[in-house]
Structure formats: C-alpha cells, structure tokens
Scaffold this active site. Sequence first.
Site, mmCIF file in Angstrom:
data_model
loop_
_atom_site.group_PDB
_atom_site.id
_atom_site.type_symbol
_atom_site.label_atom_id
_atom_site.label_comp_id
_atom_site.label_asym_id
_atom_site.label_seq_id
_atom_site.Cartn_x
_atom_site.Cartn_y
_atom_site.Cartn_z
ATOM 1 N N LEU A 7 3.575 22.610 -59.496
ATOM 2 C CA LEU A 7 2.454 22.172 -60.324
ATOM 3 C C LEU A 7 1.273 21.692 -59.473
ATOM 4 O O LEU A 7 1.439 20.869 -58.590
ATOM 5 C CB LEU A 7 2.950 21.018 -61.217
ATOM 6 C CG LEU A 7 1.964 20.536 -62.255
ATOM 7 C CD1 LEU A 7 1.729 21.598 -63.305
ATOM 8 C CD2 LEU A 7 2.460 19.243 -62.886
ATOM 9 N N ASP A 8 0.078 22.181 -59.766
ATOM 10 C CA ASP A 8 -1.152 21.747 -59.093
ATOM 11 C C ASP A 8 -1.137 22.009 -57.596
ATOM 12 O O ASP A 8 -1.899 21.393 -56.848
ATOM 13 C CB ASP A 8 -1.431 20.257 -59.354
ATOM 14 C CG ASP A 8 -1.598 19.963 -60.835
ATOM 15 O OD1 ASP A 8 -1.961 20.883 -61.576
ATOM 16 O OD2 ASP A 8 -1.359 18.816 -61.250
ATOM 17 N N GLU A 9 -0.252 22.906 -57.152
ATOM 18 C CA GLU A 9 -0.149 23.164 -55.713
ATOM 19 C C GLU A 9 -0.589 24.580 -55.350
ATOM 20 O O GLU A 9 -0.531 24.976 -54.190
ATOM 21 C CB GLU A 9 1.306 22.982 -55.232
ATOM 22 C CG GLU A 9 1.855 21.590 -55.345
ATOM 23 C CD GLU A 9 1.505 20.723 -54.131
ATOM 24 O OE1 GLU A 9 0.726 21.189 -53.279
ATOM 25 O OE2 GLU A 9 1.997 19.600 -54.078
#
Lengths: 289, 289, 289, 289
Positions: D228-230
Amino acid sequence: MKSQIVTFLIKCPDQKGLVSKITSFFFEKGFNILSCQQYVNAIEDTYFMRVRLNADGTNISKAVLENSFLELAEPLNFKWSVNYGDKKQQVAIMVSHTSHNLYDLLERAKEGRLACTIKMIISNHDTLRPIANMFDIPYYYLPVTRETKLQQEAEVLNLLEAHKVDLIIMARYMQILSPSFINHFPERIINIHHSFLPAFQGANPYKKAYERGVKLIGATAHYATEDLDEGPIIEQDVKPVTHESTPSTLKRIGADIEKLVLANAVKCHLNNQIIVAGNRAIVFPEAGE
Amino acid sequence: MKSQIVTFLIKCPDQKGLVSKITSFFFEKGFNILSCQQYVNAIEDTYFMRVRLNADGTNISKAVLENSFLELAEPLNFKWSVNYGDKKQQVAIMVSHTSHNLYDLLERAKEGRLACTIKMIISNHDTLRPIANMFDIPYYYLPVTRETKLQQEAEVLNLLEAHKVDLIIMARYMQILSPSFINHFPERIINIHHSFLPAFQGANPYKKAYERGVKLIGATAHYATEDLDEGPIIEQDVKPVTHESTPSTLKRIGADIEKLVLANAVKCHLNNQIIVAGNRAIVFPEAGE
Amino acid sequence: MKSQIVTFLIKCPDQKGLVSKITSFFFEKGFNILSCQQYVNAIEDTYFMRVRLNADGTNISKAVLENSFLELAEPLNFKWSVNYGDKKQQVAIMVSHTSHNLYDLLERAKEGRLACTIKMIISNHDTLRPIANMFDIPYYYLPVTRETKLQQEAEVLNLLEAHKVDLIIMARYMQILSPSFINHFPERIINIHHSFLPAFQGANPYKKAYERGVKLIGATAHYATEDLDEGPIIEQDVKPVTHESTPSTLKRIGADIEKLVLANAVKCHLNNQIIVAGNRAIVFPEAGE
Amino acid sequence: MKSQIVTFLIKCPDQKGLVSKITSFFFEKGFNILSCQQYVNAIEDTYFMRVRLNADGTNISKAVLENSFLELAEPLNFKWSVNYGDKKQQVAIMVSHTSHNLYDLLERAKEGRLACTIKMIISNHDTLRPIANMFDIPYYYLPVTRETKLQQEAEVLNLLEAHKVDLIIMARYMQILSPSFINHFPERIINIHHSFLPAFQGANPYKKAYERGVKLIGATAHYATEDLDEGPIIEQDVKPVTHESTPSTLKRIGADIEKLVLANAVKCHLNNQIIVAGNRAIVFPEAGE
C-alpha cells in the site's frame, strides 16, 4: 443575527488607536471576534481592517449595529462595508468558446466549494450551452457584432439587473466591455487574463509567450476596470515551461493555471477577503475559515 | 582525448534521418554516447541536438574528429560547436553596488559548484572591493560618467581581451552597455534582470511591481543583446508576495530569486546546455550529469 | 524606550475580548500599534497574538510596562514574552563538513540581512575553518568520538554560555546532540534537515529519495527537540526533480533549498515571528516589516 | 499504418551503440523520428528509450515491423512495447465518496484533453451516481464489507474484463485492493494518495499533516502495487500551508493538488511516457507533443 458570521471591511487614514477602538466597539456590543486582520500601508498612510465576528452572544439588530458603527466610523473617516453571511451572492458567468473555467466554476459551486448561486451563463456564442444544461443553469446566447455591441450590452445589463446579480465572472469572455458597462459594476466584475500581467496584455498571450521564449507562463485574475487588463490584481500563478512548448502546449498548460487562479479569486471575493485601494487589491488570507 | 566528456551542440534544418546519421557517426568513431538530446521546432522546421560523448574508447584527435564531422555537417547545413571539457571557462563578473549575486557566484565557483575560473570583477563603483578581497579575486574599479562611457567600455574591453575572458556575467551592473560592446560578445554576456520579463523592463522593477500590485515577483537571466532586456531568456523564477510587501520588502525577497536564477543560467551556459535560435534560448536539461 | 520597536508574543486559552483588552492596554500606555496578528486554534481553544509596537509616543520604562502587563496577563493565563529590539541576538553556528549553509548565513549576517551577531562557529571537523577566517568569525574545532561525546558537549556548552549565545543554528552539524544538551536550549536550537519531513527522517535522505523515486525533494528547518527530526517545523520548501537525478544531483539541487529554508527560519526566529505550541510552530508572516 | 504516431518504449542493459542502432533501424524502415528520448541509469547500468515515429513514409505492416524489431531486440536484451495510437485506451474510474477527482477526469476526457474513453465508474457507494449521469457514463454500485470483499472484487474484475478495460484509475477509492486483484493489472492501476509520499502513508493524511505542523501539503499519483502506498511514483506536487490551516482547510487545499496530480499522471500513462524500473517510474517529458 444569531449564529451568523459577520464580516466588516474597513479602510481609513492611519491613526493611533484604531485596532483598540474598533475591537472594543465589537466586544462591547457582545460579539466574539473570530479574527481581526489589519494592514497598514505606511507609504500612503492608510489603514485596512477585516474583522470577522460571531454573533452568538448578542441580540443586536443589523440597523442598530450599523447606526452605532456609523458613530465610530464618521469621525475616523472610515470607508466600510459589512456582510452578514445570511444570503448567498448571485453570480453570472460570461463566456465565449473556452470551457475549462466554466466547468471548474460550475463544479465548485455545485459541490459547495464556492459560496454562491450561479444564476446564469451569458455568452456571445452558443457553443457552451450543453455544459449549462449538464449543470441545469440558464444559458443566454447573446451574439454580438461591432454594430450591435451597445445593444447587446444593454440586453446583458437588463438580464443582470433583473436577476439582481451581485458578481459577474468573465471566464474567458473574449469581448471588450464598454467603460459604461463596467462602471455599472465597480469591483464586481472579475476577469481572468491568460498571462502573468502586466506581461502580455491584450490578445494572444500564449503566442506572445512562445515568441518571447519565456520559461514560465501564468494567469491573472483581476477586477475589470475601464483600462483593459489594468484593473486591481487579485490572484496570479505561474507554471514552468520549456522551449519544447508550442503555443498550443502553452494553452493547455495554461488552462490549469487559469482554473485555479480564477476560482481562488472568486472565492476571496465571495468570502469578503478583498479591499481595493487605488489600483491595488488588498487580499486578506483566510483566518482559520 | 582519453577520459574526456565531449559535447556537441548542433542546429540545422529539420530532415529525416538526422539522429540516426549523427549518432552513427559518433558510434563508428568509437565514442560512447552518454546522452543525446534533441528538439524539433516544427513551427520553423529546425532541428537541435546536444550530444555528450565519452572519449574513452577512441584515440581520435580533435583535428581529425572535427574534419570528419565537417563532412557530415556541411551537406546537412549544420551550425555546430564542440566543447572538449578540457579547460575551464574564464569568467568576468561586472557589478555596481549590489552584493548578493556577487557573493553567490564567488561562493559557487570557490566550492566547485560552477565549472569556471573567476578571473576578475569589474565595477563602476569601489563599494564591493572587500568582497573581492575575501575571495582573492582581482577587482577593477572603472568609474563611468555619460562623458567617459565609451572610454570606460574600451578599458573594460581591453581587460577582458587581455585575460581571454570567455563569459561576462552582469551581476546587477547598473549601466547600459553600448551595442558595440555587446556585439563583441554574442551569446557570451549573461545579465540578470530583477523582474519576470517582459513585465517591468527597464529601471526600478520592484517599485513598479509594488505599484501594479502584482502577487508574484520574479527574476530573469538572459543573454544581453542590443535591445535592453530583450535578449534570449535562459532562466526565470518567481515567488509569491502579498499586499504587505513594500518596494523594499520586494527587493529583499527578490534578491534570493535573483541569486538562484543567475547561478542556474550561468551553470547551463558553462555546461554547454544552451543553443540560441533567434530570440529564444533552447536550454537542454542536465542528462544525469 | 524611544523609537524602539517592541514585540509581544502571547499564548493563552481562547476567550472573548482578548484582542480588545490587549490592544486597549497598549493604546492606553501610549504605544502606536504597528501590527497586531492573531491566530485562534479552535481545535485546542488556544489564542496566539503577536503585536508590534512603536514606542515613540511613550516614556514608560521596561519595568513599569512589564509589571502593568502582568496585571493583565495573569488573570487571563497568558504565557508571554517581550522583545525590545535593542540588542542583537548572539548566534553560534554548528557545522560538520558541508559549507553551503555556512556561507549563506555568514553572508546574510555580514550584509545586514539577518539581525544577529555571529559569535562563533563550532565544528567537529577542521574543514570549514577557512570560511570562518574569510568572515573573521572565531572557529572552534571540537572533535568528537562516541567515547568523548559527553565531554565534547560539555565544552560546547561552556563556550555557548561563556559567550551568552541566544540561538544555536545547526547548519548541517552531523552529530546527534544529547537530550540533556538540547534541553539547555528549548526553542533556541534550529536544525536544517535535508528532506521534506516527516519523509526520510534520519541519515542519507537524498539516497532514500532517489531509491523511492520521488518527484520532488525538500528541506525542513525545525527546532531541535529530544526526538530526532521530530521538533516543531518552522519552514519547508521543495523543488521538482526527475528520474534523471542521481543521489549526488539531488544533493546539489537540495543544497539551494536548504540554504533558503534555513535562512528564512532563522530570520523568523530573530524577528520574533514564532510561537511554539506543542509540536507545532505558529509562524506569523512579516507585517510590512 | 499511414499517418500514425508510433511509440516504442525500450528498457535494456546499457551498452555502446544503442541509440545509433535503434534510430538507424527506424530510419531504414522509412520512419521519420519525431523524438527520441533516452535515460541511462549509470547506477544500475540500464538504458531506457522512448522513441516516437511518424509512419507517413512507410508501408510496413505492424507484423513485419514487430518481427524485424525482435531481431534487433533479442540479442540486446530489450524489454519493449509499442503503441500505434490507433485505438483509445478504455478506462474505468473507481471512487468512494469524494467527487473532485471524478469531475476533473470526466471533464478532461469529455473535452478531449485526456486521450481515452471512460467506460465506467465503479463505486462502493451510490453517492456519486448523479455525476456519472451528468456525463452519461455507466455507474456500477458494488458495496463492500469485510465479509464480501473477495466477492466484490471478483465482480469488479468481471466488469473490467468484460469491457476490456486497459487502465483503472483509483480516484479516491477508499478500499484496499487485494494483492490478487492488483496483480491482474500490473502498471495498469493508478492511485492518488492525498499526501506527499512517503510522508503520511495510510489513512487520514491531512489530519496527520495538521498534527505534525508541516508547512506544505501534497499529493502523489502512483501505480498500485501489493504494498500500500509504496508503488512507483508518477507525479507529485505540493502547496504551501500555514498554521492557520485546520484539517478541513488542508483537505480543501489538497483537493486542488490531487486533481492536477492525478490528471497529469493519467495523461503521462495514456501518452506512453512511462517506463517502470523496479520501484521507480521513468516519466519522459512530452517532446513537443
């Protein structure tokens, strides 16, 4: 006036004790001062204040408030206005062929991010009517030629007055309004110019920007005055560009600047953040609003 | 030429096969192409290329390389230049009273962040000599009046030629150079103007910016040409300001913009990133350099 | 106190009438209020004020002023401070190997663009001594190892106290100061971190930024607290970067951000524009100063 | 293939002669090379190229072109893709409650400023259906709970596959997609996160930004990956904020950043400007397009 946010805008010659006198006046009337913003122009010895009040603690009527305030205002030579936040401003948008600012303003108004009612869209072309239909806003198509200019302006004027329009937004309306029209609406017409004024006044700013080889392009929202592109500037922004940009790339990049700059300027106007002084616009920032 | 970085800058009429022909030429000569940047101006049908080569894999001499390249260049109508990165450019800085750009350039050169040798500082005032002394740079005080202008320029010219100066930086030199002087150094004089050109050309831009009530101020670095403030723009930047800013605040805020804009423009020039075409400067970005 | 600019910074629980009470107090004492800036944090019900006074119209002494103000302040639970602008703050700069922030601060102080006296430079390396010499500032080389850390900090502390240093600027000092050291100087140590905090805390932020592939890099100036890189943020800025940027390119681009961010933060501190509330720094803008 | 713009994206180990070999290949096939952009990652010894061709001068078929290109590509270990610009990409937008990104994308697609067909809007709420209706786009309301998550994802997947969707835009879809779902669409899901990543990953970034007291807020568009969000960052931008901003002010200011950042990222994807390498997105700028 219960629960209302009341905003006073004041302009006067600078003198000692102003902030104390003004804030004490509102405190004594029972208001809670939410914010109190000042600006002293030391070059012209003028003083500007924007004060936002919460009326929760007072039962004072508008008439009594204003009459009392006059007693303070007159000896100190205030020019002032007050807004009670109790009715939304009525707005007309004027456009020609370009749609991006129109979409943006309609979306913001619809989503509650611009505190106004869009009463109508007026255009010298019929091109953008489908957008008006999407948002259910009346669209008036009033074509104009050099010969019919005065007559068309009279029709526009009638429409605006019949609907008690408070603010006119020129969202890429590519006609020059007559001084007589403009003087009907002092500080009530906001125009977007697609350059970083005073650079590239007049027509075709993106073409001129390409030819000059600038490395930034911009947009400017300002109050319309008799002198084209010379009115008080409310908001400006720029974006970097490179030699790769053609006039049409600049136009595309510029569209996004124009949208934000115009929307912010309109927001500041509707939110009573602006005092005009000569050719300069004092734009107070939001204060925790 | 071992281990050198060789940079070619090429300008020519656009035509099919250019990138293939040019890169094959260098590949066949044994160069490794570090980067190859192009720009096609479709409006004027011109082609621009900046190609950086690593000479590790070749023993070719400069003379042979240039003679071979001429055979490619002539039928294709190239205007071109080549830089072998084997000697630092010699730079003169011209100043008047203002110190911030001077400090900034001297610091960058000293710390190895500008690939040049500052040979001298020339000024029409003696004010900034202490800064020259701090950095151990020769300082020439050559005062000028309307009457002595041509003579002073001749002295400046002598100095520059005696020291084989490659680049002149006008770091807030508040005199207008004569066309004859400027024409000695085409695309070799960089000037910083303290406004976002073409806004506020000429004198006192910060005062004019205050009076116009702009919401952003800027700076522009450009090559000096005969027409004052009209030369090809290399770099521009702006910062937001508000109605609170007086002309002297603008001057202070502007100083920081001027420093970065001028330093970046000089860096691009020294790094062979610029091709001038008419009144526009093609400024290639760094390519992993 | 004639001709002085007096600045009060006030923090207290929010309550009705504050601006009126405070400004009336100063008006009655004969001061001219140059600016009066407020901030209400409605989430935590706290009130913040920065008021700048011109003392021309009063003969009041500091002691009388402060004693009278205490009578206003105590029942309203003010935390407050006052600065009379009558002595420059004494500043120490701590550095390691990196020179760009040091040059920048020294230049600004020397040119009168930072209202302070740089008393000394302290470093754990001898590298930057020549810069101190250029600007005629005492340079203390106090090397540090894990074993000698507490002792070195004691020496630093002695130096700072002996010279009555008001503000410590960590201009890329690459050592972690002990909590005990930091607690000697609450809100009096400003650090520059070379990333946009809270992204990339700790060591090697430019390497981390490269690896994460960010499209902007930044810098953050903050007060040092016990928790590394967690103190109240005073100023931040960013610049766009691309995939072309290597860690060393990022370092170079970042250097220019770091210079401006740190210099602005120091300016705000010296100019009494900051009130700290918990982990947030209230930074009032300049008001026509 | 007449009159088409053909775009090749190439990634391979770096080696001498690549630009010469590739451009000669296309020149010999009769193409006009409109632009040829390269990036060499010297840290990982990889080479990236984006080349845009005009097919006017050739009659070659896609099959022959691709087969010939394979002969060049295989020995040099190319990973490559080609786009013929002959069909618009099919796009699905996923949303929850927030409307600003949705409006913005629909407007751009409708006005021809995003080269795609918006095939459908999918939401876990029925809130935004009226906007879909305004723009005449099918709206699929597929609610989701922890228990029905896999089943709902299967329905979404069916929809996307049935309509041959090429690109999924998560325009503030506030559900975490399962790794299995995401792996169906490698580099084909673009998410907008309302912070300047890697700062403030996860939920409530504006609240966290307020609490940390940052002076800039931002938005990040990235490809969705299992973490996530990476995922690889395509575009980021920030705007300055002050201590005055509450979490809800930040949300409002942030909305305008989110709109531009997401729209630009989608434009770059649709325009074949992106090559992903590990966790970094190589985003080539437009080349006079």
